[in-house]
Design a protein around this motif. Structure first.
Motif, PDB file in Angstrom:
ATOM      1  N   THR A   1      -5.789  -9.849   8.437  1.00  0.00           N
ATOM      2  CA  THR A   1      -4.997  -9.046   7.285  1.00  0.00           C
ATOM      3  C   THR A   1      -5.506  -9.621   5.916  1.00  0.00           C
ATOM      4  N   GLY A   2      -6.005 -10.902   5.533  1.00  0.00           N
ATOM      5  CA  GLY A   2      -6.335 -11.345   4.302  1.00  0.00           C
ATOM      6  C   GLY A   2      -7.792 -10.675   4.019  1.00  0.00           C
ATOM      7  N   ILE A   3      -8.602 -10.856   5.051  1.00  0.00           N
ATOM      8  CA  ILE A   3     -10.024 -10.311   4.878  1.00  0.00           C
ATOM      9  C   ILE A   3     -10.092  -8.937   4.695  1.00  0.00           C
ATOM     10  N   THR A   4      -9.328  -8.138   5.531  1.00  0.00           N
ATOM     11  CA  THR A   4      -9.311  -6.419   5.028  1.00  0.00           C
ATOM     12  C   THR A   4      -8.712  -5.981   4.086  1.00  0.00           C
ATOM     13  N   ARG A   5      -8.275  -7.005   3.110  1.00  0.00           N
ATOM     14  CA  ARG A   5      -7.468  -6.473   1.742  1.00  0.00           C
ATOM     15  C   ARG A   5      -8.728  -6.318   0.473  1.00  0.00           C
ATOM     16  N   GLY A   6      -9.703  -6.987   1.000  1.00  0.00           N
ATOM     17  CA  GLY A   6     -10.932  -7.102  -0.110  1.00  0.00           C
ATOM     18  C   GLY A   6     -11.925  -5.850   0.416  1.00  0.00           C
TER      19      GLY A   6
ATOM     20  N   LYS B   1      -0.600   5.772  -3.264  1.00  0.00           N
ATOM     21  CA  LYS B   1      -1.563   6.062  -4.093  1.00  0.00           C
ATOM     22  C   LYS B   1      -2.930   6.156  -3.688  1.00  0.00           C
ATOM     23  N   ARG B   2      -3.213   5.349  -2.749  1.00  0.00           N
ATOM     24  CA  ARG B   2      -4.771   5.123  -2.122  1.00  0.00           C
ATOM     25  C   ARG B   2      -4.756   6.449  -1.115  1.00  0.00           C
ATOM     26  N   MET B   3      -3.809   6.889  -0.720  1.00  0.00           N
ATOM     27  CA  MET B   3      -3.858   8.089   0.338  1.00  0.00           C
ATOM     28  C   MET B   3      -3.971   9.331  -0.455  1.00  0.00           C
ATOM     29  N   ALA B   4      -3.352   9.376  -1.580  1.00  0.00           N
ATOM     30  CA  ALA B   4      -3.712  10.465  -2.472  1.00  0.00           C
ATOM     31  C   ALA B   4      -5.198  10.645  -2.870  1.00  0.00           C
ATOM     32  N   GLU B   5      -5.581   9.429  -3.233  1.00  0.00           N
ATOM     33  CA  GLU B   5      -7.123   9.353  -3.710  1.00  0.00           C
ATOM     34  C   GLU B   5      -8.090   9.719  -2.886  1.00  0.00           C
ATOM     35  N   THR B   6      -7.674   9.213  -1.569  1.00  0.00           N
ATOM     36  CA  THR B   6      -8.705   9.771  -0.133  1.00  0.00           C
ATOM     37  C   THR B   6      -8.587  11.009   0.386  1.00  0.00           C
ATOM     38  N   SER B   7      -7.136  11.593   0.087  1.00  0.00           N
ATOM     39  CA  SER B   7      -6.944  12.915   0.939  1.00  0.00           C
ATOM     40  C   SER B   7      -7.167  14.112  -0.210  1.00  0.00           C
ATOM     41  N   GLY B   8      -7.002  13.892  -1.476  1.00  0.00           N
ATOM     42  CA  GLY B   8      -7.053  14.829  -2.568  1.00  0.00           C
ATOM     43  C   GLY B   8      -5.686  15.422  -2.524  1.00  0.00           C
ATOM     44  N   ARG B   9      -4.689  15.051  -1.920  1.00  0.00           N
ATOM     45  CA  ARG B   9      -3.499  15.715  -1.900  1.00  0.00           C
ATOM     46  C   ARG B   9      -2.435  14.716  -2.485  1.00  0.00           C
ATOM     47  N   GLU B  10      -1.171  15.281  -2.621  1.00  0.00           N
ATOM     48  CA  GLU B  10      -0.037  14.504  -3.078  1.00  0.00           C
ATOM     49  C   GLU B  10       0.262  13.587  -1.955  1.00  0.00           C
TER      50      GLU B  10
ATOM     51  N   ALA C   1       1.993 -13.043 -10.344  1.00  0.00           N
ATOM     52  CA  ALA C   1       1.067 -12.687  -9.220  1.00  0.00           C
ATOM     53  C   ALA C   1      -0.302 -12.918  -9.445  1.00  0.00           C
ATOM     54  N   TYR C   2      -0.823 -13.957  -9.999  1.00  0.00           N
ATOM     55  CA  TYR C   2      -2.099 -14.550  -9.987  1.00  0.00           C
ATOM     56  C   TYR C   2      -2.684 -14.664  -8.776  1.00  0.00           C
ATOM     57  N   ALA C   3      -1.551 -15.444  -7.889  1.00  0.00           N
ATOM     58  CA  ALA C   3      -1.733 -15.747  -6.322  1.00  0.00           C
ATOM     59  C   ALA C   3      -0.571 -15.334  -5.858  1.00  0.00           C
ATOM     60  N   ILE C   4      -0.653 -14.546  -4.441  1.00  0.00           N
ATOM     61  CA  ILE C   4       0.438 -13.972  -3.710  1.00  0.00           C
ATOM     62  C   ILE C   4       0.075 -14.367  -2.121  1.00  0.00           C
ATOM     63  N   SER C   5       1.308 -14.204  -1.392  1.00  0.00           N
ATOM     64  CA  SER C   5       1.235 -14.426  -0.012  1.00  0.00           C
ATOM     65  C   SER C   5       0.196 -13.421   0.766  1.00  0.00           C
ATOM     66  N   VAL C   6      -0.395 -13.585   1.814  1.00  0.00           N
ATOM     67  CA  VAL C   6      -0.881 -12.569   2.455  1.00  0.00           C
ATOM     68  C   VAL C   6      -0.067 -11.441   2.794  1.00  0.00           C
ATOM     69  N   HIS C   7       1.128 -12.057   3.343  1.00  0.00           N
ATOM     70  CA  HIS C   7       2.108 -10.838   3.794  1.00  0.00           C
ATOM     71  C   HIS C   7       2.364  -9.859   2.437  1.00  0.00           C
ATOM     72  N   LYS C   8       2.576 -10.379   1.233  1.00  0.00           N
ATOM     73  CA  LYS C   8       2.905  -9.422   0.040  1.00  0.00           C
ATOM     74  C   LYS C   8       1.459  -8.602  -0.086  1.00  0.00           C
ATOM     75  N   SER C   9       0.358  -8.810   0.342  1.00  0.00           N
ATOM     76  CA  SER C   9      -0.576  -8.112   0.234  1.00  0.00           C
ATOM     77  C   SER C   9      -0.701  -6.887   1.059  1.00  0.00           C
ATOM     78  N   GLN C  10       0.075  -6.641   2.098  1.00  0.00           N
ATOM     79  CA  GLN C  10      -0.028  -5.613   2.793  1.00  0.00           C
ATOM     80  C   GLN C  10      -0.105  -4.103   2.299  1.00  0.00           C
ATOM     81  N   GLY C  11      -0.637  -3.272   2.788  1.00  0.00           N
ATOM     82  CA  GLY C  11      -0.770  -2.007   2.129  1.00  0.00           C
ATOM     83  C   GLY C  11      -1.549  -1.992   0.981  1.00  0.00           C
ATOM     84  N   SER C  12      -2.245  -3.135   0.452  1.00  0.00           N
ATOM     85  CA  SER C  12      -2.804  -3.155  -0.824  1.00  0.00           C
ATOM     86  C   SER C  12      -4.601  -3.391  -0.620  1.00  0.00           C
ATOM     87  N   GLU C  13      -5.228  -3.000  -1.595  1.00  0.00           N
ATOM     88  CA  GLU C  13      -6.890  -3.304  -1.490  1.00  0.00           C
ATOM     89  C   GLU C  13      -6.941  -3.764  -2.812  1.00  0.00           C
ATOM     90  N   TYR C  14      -7.892  -4.577  -2.899  1.00  0.00           N
ATOM     91  CA  TYR C  14      -8.284  -5.358  -4.153  1.00  0.00           C
ATOM     92  C   TYR C  14     -10.003  -5.359  -4.200  1.00  0.00           C
TER      93      TYR C  14
END
Length: 736
Positions: A693-698, A394-403, A658-671
């Motif tokens: 990895t944790g820092i780069t999710r924010g 979904k994030r890739m689609a938003e930044t590229s303007g393509r499906e 999922a109020y709190a999740i592991s850093v591993h589970k956050s991969q591929g996400s941004e918040y």
């Protein structure tokens, strides 16, 4: 203890005996049932809830469980196990057969059968069902149908009665019967370890318990083989693709408490059956050791190397006659100027077949991807974009303007066939395939992807190799880079706009082994904070206060939609489990909900999917909100983006709050905002790539809270947990 208190005490088990009078609700998929049980010396029937495969009015039942007070439905008996007793009277048999148990036999026909055979009806059905043809209205064809239905019913009833004393629930008994059919009981008696190998959700521990009660010896070859597969499977879940033979033998023998020679024999037997593969490997010091693979992972790893080299050797489908002219034209069309290393990467895509683009936050990976896409667009090439998770796509689609699609959707996964429609016989149609978040790719997924890539396509992997590796087995992005067989573009320049972010600056500092800048600005707001607190309980208190009060008030962010707590561990005062309970109580203190073990699900809870479920089209790590709860049917509906997904009582183990999740589970996400506890009690997991990895999710705000010493330990610890993989050697040495 008073009588009333004992009846409501969840630790006190009771047994009720009576007749199943009425089925209020029954879910055929998971067996969840609400029934009325007529108990002697009680004026009103008792409401019983629990799992039954085929509840039939008229049967006698002995039910064991506890009394509970449901918030909506009042006092109920929660069934943990039961014993079904076939009715002995003609009237009970009439009610039983006429309840819909056998397709084609209704109340009228059931009455005729009982009139003909009376109390001997069940004996006739068991031993001489052909006598049913003497009953008016029963044809030979219907007799055949009745035989099959009665055999199935008897088979599952006998299986449940056999398994219940061994701690196997009714819902699992239903799964077992669906898998093995009428042979189920014979299979379980002969080799209960097959349950662990064949039935999802039944592990070795459960199968071992059943085997022990059946008298199977602890040093039985059956146990050794099943135990070895169990240990090897668990090792792959820790990220390894193979394990050294000697280490595996020692570990398995130790866990099972049996002699190593028995384990060695089990290895040989499993290798002959091709369940595992043994291979002699040579390391960089020319030392030879034996590796043990689960059969499918050996196949995956070898064929990844084969497919990747085949793509590299094949001619490029999209030709660029005047590449420099085209490149200059596209560069002039872009809204942003590219740095020299980005220009070189774009140029490499014009001639190369497979390339990796890697770099940290703010180094322009997205800008470069869009430039490469534009180059291929100018040649009217078919372009496909994909990522391992729905959130990343979904994030890739938003930044590229393509499906952009998840890899599973791109490869057209079919739950019914349990496989991908796209493969080497039916490849993807594209001239360019860009795969984002490639650090999340595991060995199995990369195998299936490469299998479907057309030989002439240009393949671009994009990812941050310094992040945590994939949750699944392997370390494929790192291995591909280390092999030296494909072109690797490392983006290192942090652009000026990104350099204004303390999140990005500190992420790069951590990645380079330097402590982040921890002083807050004297004026204005920063996007990065460190709050020092050594006490784990106080850290947990402060996390709740930050999420509920301080961050929403100061940064105008929603506590549920915008703020994500990430933590290294599952246990402890600042671990996933405790923080979820406390944050749920603070942010969503509703009464409407369903209890599942220690978890309580409430309306509007934020939840996460724990495993790939292709039937529901939801995947490991997907996050949603509970939008509907049926307490009576124990069903939950979760809203994922633009669609609703139903979870029955048997599916609830697939989701967690999922109020709190592991850093591993956050991969591929941004918040928008991330809160990350860092404590010395997390010592075993304090690694540089985890904090990075944790820092780069924010995106807008990152708050670290905890021990300065723990942060020092993590930043200075660059010894990543080594994974046993051989992909880099297979690629660099040209071996399969």
């Amino acid at each position: 203890m008073g009588v009333l208190q004992s009846l409501l005490d969840p630790d006190v088990r009771h047994t009720l005996r009576g007749t199943l009078e009425r089925v209020v609700f029954h879910n055929e998929e998971n067996g969840y049932t609400v029934l009325r049980l007529r108990v002697q010396n009680r004026a009103e029937p008792v409401t019983v809830v629990g799992s039954m495969p085929v509840p039939q009015p008229g049967i006698g039942m002995s039910v064991t469980g506890i009394w509970v007070n449901d918030e909506r439905f009042g006092r109920q008996f929660k069934m943990e196990s039961f014993e079904a007793l076939l009715p002995a009277t003609a009237e009970g048999i009439r009610l039983y057969l006429g309840s819909g148990l056998i397709k084609g036999v209704g109340k009228t026909l059931a009455g005729r059968i009982v009139d003909a055979f009376g109390e001997e009806t069940f004996t006739v059905l068991d031993d001489d069902p052909d006598r049913l043809t003497t009953v008016k209205g029963i044809s030979p064809r219907l007799v055949s149908d009745i035989k099959a239905a009665w055999a199935e019913h008897k088979g599952i009833r006998d299986l449940i009665m056999f398994l219940q004393p061994h701690g196997v629930s009714t819902s699992y008994a239903v799964r077992i019967f669906r898998h093995y059919g009428v042979a189920s009981l014979a299979v379980v008696r002969e080799n209960p370890y097959r349950l662990a190998m064949d039935i999802h959700g039944i592990g070795f521990i459960t199968a071992d318990t059943v085997a022990m009660k059946l008298g199977i010896a602890p040093d039985s070859p059956l146990r050794a083989e099943a135990g070895l597969l169990y240990v090897l499977k668990r090792i792959t879940e820790e990220g390894h693709v193979f394990f050294p033979y000697e280490k595996l033998v020692r570990q398995t023998a130790g866990e099972l408490g049996i002699e190593e020679e028995i384990i060695r024999s089990a290895v040989s037997s499993l290798a002959l059956e091709e369940r595992i593969v043994l291979e002699d490997l040579t390391d960089d010091q020319d030392s030879v050791f034996q590796a043990v693979y689960l059969g499918r992972f050996h196949h995956y790893e070898c064929n990844i190397a084969h497919y990747l080299r085949r793509i590299l050797r094949s001619p490029k489908a999209v030709h660029f006659e005047e590449p420099e002219t085209l490149l200059r034209g596209v560069l002039n069309m872009l809204p942003l100027s590219l740095a020299e290393e980005q220009v070189e990467a774009a140029r490499a895509s014009l001639s190369g077949k497979v390339m990796v683009i890697t770099g940290g936050p703010g180094t322009g990976k997205t800008t470069l991807i869009n430039a490469v896409i534009k180059l291929f667009e100018m040649k009217k090439a078919k372009i496909l974009l994909a990522a391992p998770t729905g959130r990343a796509a979904k994030r890739m689609a938003e930044t590229s303007g393509r499906e952009a699609k998840t890899i599973h959707r791109l490869l057209e996964y079919s739950p019914k066939e349990d496989g991908f429609a796209r493969n080497e016989d039916h490849p993807l149609a594209c001239g360019l395939l860009v795969v984002d978040e490639a650090s999340m790719l595991d060995t199995m997924l990369l195998y299936h992807l490469l299998k479907a890539v057309p030989l002439g396509a240009t393949l671009v992997f994009v990812g941050d190799v310094n992040q945590l590796p994939s949750v699944g087995p392997g370390n494929v992005l790192k291995d591909i880079i280390a092999s030296g067989t494909v072109e690797v573009i490392r983006l290192t320049e942090v652009f000026r706009q990104a350099a204004a972010s303390e999140i990005i600056v500190n992420a790069h500092r951590v990645n380079q082994g330097e402590m982040p800048e921890l002083t807050s600005p004297e004026r204005g707001l920063s996007d990065f904070y460190f709050i020092r607190q050594e006490d784990p309980d106080k850290v947990a208190d402060m996390v709740v206060e930050l999420v509920r009060d301080h961050i929403p008030r100061r940064f105008r962010l929603d506590p549920l939609d915008d703020i994500q707590v990430l933590t290294p561990m599952h246990k402890g005062a600042a671990g996933v489990s405790v923080l979820n309970q406390r944050l749920q109580a603070a942010l969503n203190p509703r009464n409407i909900g369903i209890q599942r073990g220690e978890r309580r699900f409430r309306l509007d809870d934020k939840v996460m999917q724990l495993r790939n479920n292709y039937d529901k089209d939801v995947f490991n790590g997907d996050m949603g909100r509970i939008c509907y709860i049926s307490e009576e049917e124990r069903e939950i509906t979760v809203r994922y983006d633009d669609r609703n997904v139903l979870y029955g009582a048997d599916d609830l183990d697939e989701i967690i709050p999922a109020y709190a999740i592991s850093v591993h589970k956050s991969q591929g996400s941004e918040y928008p905002a991330v809160v990350l506890p860092v404590l010395t009690q997390h010592y075993m997991l304090l690694q540089r790539n985890l904090i990075y990895t944790g820092i780069t999710r924010g995106k807008k705000l990152v708050v670290l809270i905890g021990s300065l010493r723990a942060l020092h330990i993590a930043v200075n610890n660059n010894k990543m947990h080594a994974r046993y993989t051989w992909l880099h050697k297979r690629l660099s040495r040209g071996i399969v």
